[in-house]
Design an enzyme around this catalytic site. Structure first.
Site: not given
Length: 285
Positions: A28, A120, A150, A178-179
């Protein structure tokens, strides 16, 4: 246009400054779906070439809307020595159930029979909401090279069920939001693939280390601070273009503008994001 000469500098930066040794190419953040097949091949070759003896894994995303294109990219990734390939679900003519999705993935994976294969999973962008827990049932029989997922979704229940069923630990689960990485680690994720690790890789490695040492309080500090930065920039409008801008000012490597229809980050965004990132006091600082 793609800028191949900068990749050597990029690899060295990730390894030396961020302690990042694994790369996910043409995903992405790399705008893989906005690139031509030829451009994607050139990037795959350059990352594998420049990563030799420096990176542990170079996983190439070979997903496409067209099955023949995806197969061509898979064959190419295998030929240039990629350590893994990954595929998203096609997102215009979508698979409507597990069997349709597996049939597509199987036909791509078969073109690279010696290369580990990852699904993914990114339903916020593909709109394909087939649960991974369901997908994994019997997948090794269908796709012998299947290595893992993923997982770029906030559905931690689905991820938890996948990990719970993976008692023999034959699959790897790499988390992509990520957060929420610390939450995913708590339920057993094996690692992470994400855009912030380009410029906050070292900080996230410190979080991984704290978690591994059962120092949850310290791990939380790192996660909360990453979240504080992301919360701030998301409110300003944070996408691929803005990620490139942040990576440019943090690393000093020119990441360039995004490809249309994305618009490049504004000077106002860059100034505010830079000030915010500079204001954060990390535990080890």
């Amino acid at each position: 246009q793609i800028n191949l000469p900068v990749i050597r500098q990029y690899v060295d930066y990730l390894v030396s400054k961020q302690n990042v040794k694994n790369i996910f190419v043409n995903g992405t953040t790399g705008e893989g779906l906005a690139l031509s097949v030829q451009e994607r091949k050139q990037l795959a070759e350059e990352w594998v070439c420049q990563g030799k003896d420096k990176l542990d894994h170079v996983i190439i995303h070979v997903g496409a809307l067209s099955l023949p294109e995806s197969q061509e990219l898979a064959r190419h990734a295998a030929a240039v020595g990629a350590s893994g390939i990954a595929v998203i679900a096609p997102f215009f003519f979508k698979p409507t159930n597990k069997d349709e999705l597996i049939a597509f993935l199987r036909k791509v994976a078969a073109e690279a029979p010696a290369v580990p294969f990852y699904y993914y999973h990114i339903p916020p962008l593909t709109g394909v909401k087939i649960r991974v827990e369901e997908l994994l049932d019997g997948i090794k029989e269908q796709i012998p090279t299947f290595q893992g997922v993923k997982f770029s979704d906030t559905d931690l229940l689905d991820l938890a069920q996948c990990i719970n069923k993976n008692s023999r630990e034959e699959f790897v689960f790499l988390y992509g939001v990520d957060e929420q990485l610390l939450s995913a680690l708590a339920i057993g994720a094996d690692g992470a693939v994400g855009s912030t690790y380009n410029y906050l890789g070292q900080k996230n490695n410190m979080m991984l280390q704290a978690f591994a040492q059962h120092d949850i309080s310290l791990a939380r500090k790192y996660q909360f601070l990453t979240g504080e930065f992301l919360n701030f920039v998301i409110k300003l409008g944070f996408g691929v273009a803005q990620t490139k801008a942040v990576m440019t000012f943090v690393s000093g490597i020119p990441m360039g503008p995004p490809r249309f229809p994305l618009a490049k980050a504004s000077e106002e965004f860059i100034a505010k994001a830079k000030a915010k990132l500079n204001s954060i006091v990390w535990p080890a600082d």
